[in-house]
Scaffold this motif. Structure first.
Motif, PDB file in Angstrom:
ATOM      1  N   GLU A  39     -43.280  -5.288 -17.569  1.00 55.26           N
ATOM      2  CA  GLU A  39     -44.485  -6.483 -17.948  1.00 55.26           C
ATOM      3  C   GLU A  39     -44.827  -6.576 -19.500  1.00 55.26           C
ATOM      4  OE1 GLU A  39     -49.055  -7.497 -16.942  1.00 55.26           O
ATOM      5  OE2 GLU A  39     -48.103  -6.139 -15.848  1.00 55.26           O
ATOM      6  N   ILE A  40     -44.371  -5.652 -20.261  1.00 51.75           N
ATOM      7  CA  ILE A  40     -44.792  -5.420 -21.659  1.00 51.75           C
ATOM      8  C   ILE A  40     -43.272  -5.264 -22.511  1.00 51.75           C
ATOM      9  CG2 ILE A  40     -46.978  -4.991 -21.381  1.00 51.75           C
ATOM     10  CD1 ILE A  40     -46.322  -2.039 -22.059  1.00 51.75           C
ATOM     11  N   VAL A  41     -42.319  -4.728 -21.999  1.00 48.55           N
ATOM     12  CA  VAL A  41     -41.213  -4.495 -22.621  1.00 48.55           C
ATOM     13  C   VAL A  41     -40.154  -5.548 -22.151  1.00 48.55           C
ATOM     14  CG1 VAL A  41     -39.385  -2.808 -23.038  1.00 48.55           C
ATOM     15  CG2 VAL A  41     -41.625  -2.104 -22.703  1.00 48.55           C
ATOM     16  N   ALA A  42     -39.621  -6.316 -23.264  1.00 49.32           N
ATOM     17  CA  ALA A  42     -38.652  -7.245 -22.812  1.00 49.32           C
ATOM     18  C   ALA A  42     -37.164  -6.690 -23.002  1.00 49.32           C
ATOM     19  CB  ALA A  42     -38.697  -8.485 -23.790  1.00 49.32           C
ATOM     20  N   HIS A  43     -36.983  -5.725 -23.835  1.00 47.01           N
ATOM     21  CA  HIS A  43     -35.507  -5.240 -23.887  1.00 47.01           C
ATOM     22  C   HIS A  43     -35.938  -3.625 -23.870  1.00 47.01           C
ATOM     23  CE1 HIS A  43     -33.771  -9.124 -24.817  1.00 47.01           C
ATOM     24  NE2 HIS A  43     -34.813  -9.284 -25.423  1.00 47.01           N
ATOM     25  N   GLY A  44     -35.062  -2.858 -22.840  1.00 48.22           N
ATOM     26  CA  GLY A  44     -35.248  -1.653 -22.718  1.00 48.22           C
ATOM     27  C   GLY A  44     -34.775  -0.648 -23.409  1.00 48.22           C
ATOM     28  N   SER A  45     -34.206  -1.110 -24.790  1.00 48.50           N
ATOM     29  CA  SER A  45     -33.222  -0.266 -25.675  1.00 48.50           C
ATOM     30  C   SER A  45     -34.045   0.796 -26.356  1.00 48.50           C
ATOM     31  CB  SER A  45     -32.424  -1.205 -26.678  1.00 48.50           C
ATOM     32  OG  SER A  45     -31.973  -0.339 -27.676  1.00 48.50           O
ATOM     33  N   GLU A  46     -33.731   1.939 -26.679  1.00 49.29           N
ATOM     34  CA  GLU A  46     -34.304   2.698 -27.271  1.00 49.29           C
ATOM     35  C   GLU A  46     -33.702   3.096 -28.861  1.00 49.29           C
ATOM     36  OE1 GLU A  46     -35.932   6.240 -24.603  1.00 49.29           O
ATOM     37  OE2 GLU A  46     -33.919   5.910 -24.081  1.00 49.29           O
ATOM     38  N   ALA A  47     -32.873   2.469 -28.906  1.00 44.95           N
ATOM     39  CA  ALA A  47     -32.039   2.632 -30.326  1.00 44.95           C
ATOM     40  C   ALA A  47     -32.620   1.829 -31.576  1.00 44.95           C
ATOM     41  CB  ALA A  47     -30.583   1.994 -30.150  1.00 44.95           C
ATOM     42  N   ILE A  48     -32.597   2.549 -32.599  1.00 45.82           N
ATOM     43  CA  ILE A  48     -32.889   2.074 -33.851  1.00 45.82           C
ATOM     44  C   ILE A  48     -31.608   1.855 -34.564  1.00 45.82           C
ATOM     45  CG2 ILE A  48     -34.373   2.414 -35.842  1.00 45.82           C
ATOM     46  CD1 ILE A  48     -36.505   3.620 -34.347  1.00 45.82           C
ATOM     47  N   VAL A  49     -31.127   0.803 -34.889  1.00 43.55           N
ATOM     48  CA  VAL A  49     -29.819   0.682 -35.899  1.00 43.55           C
ATOM     49  C   VAL A  49     -30.552   0.553 -37.243  1.00 43.55           C
ATOM     50  CG1 VAL A  49     -27.962  -0.428 -36.230  1.00 43.55           C
ATOM     51  CG2 VAL A  49     -28.753  -0.247 -33.867  1.00 43.55           C
ATOM     52  N   GLN A  50     -30.205   1.399 -38.007  1.00 46.61           N
ATOM     53  CA  GLN A  50     -30.532   1.356 -39.689  1.00 46.61           C
ATOM     54  C   GLN A  50     -29.125   1.115 -40.539  1.00 46.61           C
ATOM     55  OE1 GLN A  50     -33.616   4.115 -41.127  1.00 46.61           O
ATOM     56  NE2 GLN A  50     -32.455   4.422 -43.056  1.00 46.61           N
ATOM     57  N   MET A  51     -29.579   0.113 -41.245  1.00 46.90           N
ATOM     58  CA  MET A  51     -28.214  -0.397 -41.995  1.00 46.90           C
ATOM     59  C   MET A  51     -28.514  -0.560 -43.604  1.00 46.90           C
ATOM     60  SD  MET A  51     -26.482  -3.579 -39.655  1.00 46.90           S
ATOM     61  CE  MET A  51     -27.829  -4.509 -39.425  1.00 46.90           C
ATOM     62  N   ALA A 102     -46.212  -7.127 -45.770  1.00 44.86           N
ATOM     63  CA  ALA A 102     -45.424  -7.242 -44.641  1.00 44.86           C
ATOM     64  C   ALA A 102     -45.230  -8.801 -44.022  1.00 44.86           C
ATOM     65  CB  ALA A 102     -45.701  -6.307 -43.230  1.00 44.86           C
ATOM     66  N   HIS A 103     -44.405  -9.520 -44.657  1.00 39.98           N
ATOM     67  CA  HIS A 103     -44.216 -10.893 -44.197  1.00 39.98           C
ATOM     68  C   HIS A 103     -43.650 -10.835 -42.786  1.00 39.98           C
ATOM     69  CE1 HIS A 103     -44.884 -12.033 -48.371  1.00 39.98           C
ATOM     70  NE2 HIS A 103     -44.184 -11.168 -48.811  1.00 39.98           N
ATOM     71  N   ARG A 104     -44.290 -11.713 -41.961  1.00 37.88           N
ATOM     72  CA  ARG A 104     -43.972 -11.596 -40.500  1.00 37.88           C
ATOM     73  C   ARG A 104     -43.540 -13.155 -39.921  1.00 37.88           C
ATOM     74  NH1 ARG A 104     -47.027 -11.270 -36.954  1.00 37.88           N
ATOM     75  NH2 ARG A 104     -45.322 -11.030 -35.569  1.00 37.88           N
ATOM     76  N   GLY A 105     -42.826 -13.075 -38.955  1.00 34.59           N
ATOM     77  CA  GLY A 105     -42.370 -14.189 -38.332  1.00 34.59           C
ATOM     78  C   GLY A 105     -41.775 -13.899 -36.915  1.00 34.59           C
ATOM     79  N   ILE A 106     -41.821 -14.998 -35.987  1.00 33.60           N
ATOM     80  CA  ILE A 106     -41.169 -14.999 -34.753  1.00 33.60           C
ATOM     81  C   ILE A 106     -40.142 -16.225 -34.821  1.00 33.60           C
ATOM     82  CG2 ILE A 106     -41.322 -14.966 -32.261  1.00 33.60           C
ATOM     83  CD1 ILE A 106     -44.102 -13.668 -32.514  1.00 33.60           C
ATOM     84  N   ALA A 107     -39.008 -16.032 -34.728  1.00 30.81           N
ATOM     85  CA  ALA A 107     -37.907 -16.857 -34.557  1.00 30.81           C
ATOM     86  C   ALA A 107     -37.318 -17.343 -33.295  1.00 30.81           C
ATOM     87  CB  ALA A 107     -36.663 -16.594 -35.796  1.00 30.81           C
ATOM     88  N   ASP A 108     -36.896 -18.263 -32.982  1.00 29.85           N
ATOM     89  CA  ASP A 108     -36.464 -18.801 -31.601  1.00 29.85           C
ATOM     90  C   ASP A 108     -34.702 -18.423 -31.544  1.00 29.85           C
ATOM     91  OD1 ASP A 108     -35.508 -20.904 -33.084  1.00 29.85           O
ATOM     92  OD2 ASP A 108     -36.709 -22.394 -31.968  1.00 29.85           O
ATOM     93  N   ILE A 109     -34.443 -17.928 -32.605  1.00 26.71           N
ATOM     94  CA  ILE A 109     -32.775 -17.487 -32.723  1.00 26.71           C
ATOM     95  C   ILE A 109     -32.685 -16.110 -32.985  1.00 26.71           C
ATOM     96  CG2 ILE A 109     -32.042 -19.726 -33.320  1.00 26.71           C
ATOM     97  CD1 ILE A 109     -31.476 -18.699 -36.286  1.00 26.71           C
ATOM     98  N   THR A 110     -31.517 -15.345 -32.787  1.00 27.18           N
ATOM     99  CA  THR A 110     -31.469 -14.101 -33.213  1.00 27.18           C
ATOM    100  C   THR A 110     -30.114 -13.849 -34.202  1.00 27.18           C
ATOM    101  OG1 THR A 110     -30.044 -13.487 -31.268  1.00 27.18           O
ATOM    102  CG2 THR A 110     -32.459 -13.238 -31.039  1.00 27.18           C
ATOM    103  N   PRO A 111     -29.931 -13.072 -34.949  1.00 32.51           N
ATOM    104  CA  PRO A 111     -28.671 -12.937 -35.979  1.00 32.51           C
ATOM    105  C   PRO A 111     -27.260 -12.775 -35.023  1.00 32.51           C
ATOM    106  CG  PRO A 111     -30.007 -11.191 -36.144  1.00 32.51           C
ATOM    107  CD  PRO A 111     -30.871 -11.805 -35.396  1.00 32.51           C
ATOM    108  N   GLN A 112     -27.568 -12.397 -33.816  1.00 29.28           N
ATOM    109  CA  GLN A 112     -26.246 -12.144 -32.995  1.00 29.28           C
ATOM    110  C   GLN A 112     -26.624 -12.244 -31.516  1.00 29.28           C
ATOM    111  OE1 GLN A 112     -26.514  -8.053 -34.873  1.00 29.28           O
ATOM    112  NE2 GLN A 112     -25.927  -7.214 -32.759  1.00 29.28           N
ATOM    113  N   PRO A 113     -25.627 -12.749 -30.620  1.00 33.00           N
ATOM    114  CA  PRO A 113     -25.797 -12.951 -29.359  1.00 33.00           C
ATOM    115  C   PRO A 113     -26.273 -11.488 -28.521  1.00 33.00           C
ATOM    116  CG  PRO A 113     -24.058 -14.268 -30.061  1.00 33.00           C
ATOM    117  CD  PRO A 113     -24.491 -13.327 -31.132  1.00 33.00           C
ATOM    118  N   GLY A 114     -27.162 -11.649 -27.620  1.00 27.76           N
ATOM    119  CA  GLY A 114     -27.324 -10.366 -26.813  1.00 27.76           C
ATOM    120  C   GLY A 114     -27.902  -9.265 -27.410  1.00 27.76           C
ATOM    121  N   LEU A 115     -28.670  -9.486 -28.847  1.00 34.30           N
ATOM    122  CA  LEU A 115     -29.360  -8.334 -29.418  1.00 34.30           C
ATOM    123  C   LEU A 115     -30.488  -7.878 -28.575  1.00 34.30           C
ATOM    124  CD1 LEU A 115     -29.919  -7.099 -32.098  1.00 34.30           C
ATOM    125  CD2 LEU A 115     -31.553  -8.871 -32.559  1.00 34.30           C
ATOM    126  N   ARG A 116     -30.413  -6.653 -28.572  1.00 36.37           N
ATOM    127  CA  ARG A 116     -31.484  -5.635 -27.944  1.00 36.37           C
ATOM    128  C   ARG A 116     -31.774  -4.561 -28.445  1.00 36.37           C
ATOM    129  NH1 ARG A 116     -31.040  -5.890 -22.337  1.00 36.37           N
ATOM    130  NH2 ARG A 116     -31.866  -3.669 -22.234  1.00 36.37           N
TER     131      ARG A 116
END
Length: 378
Positions: free
Chosen positions: A75-87, A183-197
């Motif tokens: 109900e509250i988690v849209a994507h179950g990934s536990e990964a943090i990818v630091q670049m 902390a500047h914030r926004g919610i975009a309706d696109i992602t930088p890559q398809p299938g981002l989790r």
């Protein structure tokens, strides 16, 4: 507090919870589930006020509390990934990637707030009720609201956020201090890559951090940039310790241009495009505070601070919501022992404080250390 703090046989204690964001509703629901039936939540904002917030990382203890409230993760988690990818980013290109596992899940303020408030029974949440004063009459706390309405209670729980009225009333010497970045914030309706989790963290250079995570319908991003108090006031219309959350209507064209320019200079092109296409934006000045030395005050049977009302922490610690939820669960356990088994309330509350205060203090100290490592702030 004296022996009168022991429960009166057959009478439920009256508990007033101040704050209707996340920690307040969690506290109320935990108390209701534990058998307390005289719990009221008072929220300062009117029901018509625009509400919102960003990404929230919840660790396993907090998720377990939500499980106990019958809030399933789907109900509250849209994507179950536990990964943090630091670049690490150089010349707008990923240069080094480190992948690690976060011991929890990510949600959003909106998803979690909706899940909590829809479970509050009718009549529990009262909006447009801003606390103006807290007094004691006949050994009982009495709340006075801005409209001069008064409400007595046996226990007052302040969970009213970073600019807490409760902290101002109970612990007035601890005031917010601006940390020198936003902390500047926004919610975009696109992602930088398809299938981002996964949760992405980009670090182009000292003094800059860009976080991005998938949310329903797109992605949530946070762009940390250094900023003086004067610059903040010019871009968002008020001092950062007064405007602790800049709503979309406060974000000036100059603030938008500032963020877009830095995105073009520092971020990979696909991430900069996400920033540019984001219509609705917000901003949160990063704030510090002197660590607390107590959580409980002897106003009648007791008044307590918890969550951000007690000790707002820098977002890099990921401890804001976690501290509040864990403290609420501990408080409910202490109050349950008082109600069911006549445990001394003073001892129960101070035992709760002894268990949870060190973690709150540690998170306050940790934030500036992380900020310094990133080159963020003063």
């Amino acid at each position: 507090m004296t022996s009168s703090t022991r429960p009166v046989s057959g009478r439920q204690p009256t508990i007033a919870v101040i704050g209707g964001s996340i920690t307040g509703p969690v506290t109320a629901l935990l108390l209701l589930h534990a058998g307390f039936d005289d719990v009221t939540v008072f929220e300062a904002a009117p029901a018509s006020a625009p509400l919102g917030g960003g990404l929230i990382g919840l660790e396993h203890p907090a998720l377990d509390v939500l499980d106990r409230l019958d809030i399933p993760q789907h109900e509250i988690v849209a994507h179950g990934s536990e990964a943090i990818v630091q670049m690490t980013v150089r010349d707008r290109q990923p240069a080094e990637t480190i992948r690690r596992t976060y011991p929890g899940r990510n949600t959003t303020w909106t998803l979690l707030h909706q899940a909590l408030t829809r479970r509050l029974p009718a009549g529990v949440l009262h909006t447009g009720m801003k606390v103006a004063a807290l007094t004691e009459q006949a050994g009982q706390p009495v709340l006075r609201f801005r409209d001069d309405h008064t409400t007595p209670a046996d226990l007052v729980v302040f969970a009213d956020g970073r600019s807490s009225t409760g902290r101002r009333l109970l612990d007035p010497d601890r005031r917010l201090r601006y940390a020198g970045y936003v902390a500047h914030r926004g919610i975009a309706d696109i992602t930088p890559q398809p299938g981002l989790r996964d949760f992405l963290r980009l670090q182009p250079c000292p003094g800059v951090q860009f976080n991005l995570a998938p949310v329903p319908g797109g992605c949530d991003w946070t762009f940390y940039l250094n900023c003086t108090s004067t610059e903040y006031a010019q871009r968002f219309g008020a001092d950062p310790t007064r405007r602790v959350f800049a709503l979309p209507r406060h974000v000036s064209p100059a603030a938008r241009t500032h963020v877009d320019t830095h995105a073009d200079l520092l971020l990979p092109a696909d991430h900069a495009a996400v920033v540019h296409t984001t219509t609705t934006r917000m901003a949160v000045p990063v704030l510090d505070i002197t660590p607390p030395d107590r959580m409980v005050w002897p106003v009648g049977a007791g008044a307590v601070l918890l969550g951000d009302a007690l000790a707002p922490v820098r977002p890099h610690t990921a401890r804001g919501a976690n501290n509040g939820i864990e403290q609420a669960a501990g408080l409910t356990a202490a109050l349950t022992q008082h109600r069911k088994y006549a445990a001394d309330l003073t001892a129960a509350l101070h035992g709760w404080q002894r268990r949870h205060l060190p973690a709150a203090v540690a998170a306050v100290h940790r934030g500036p250390v992380i900020g310094h490592q990133l080159g963020l702030g003063t």
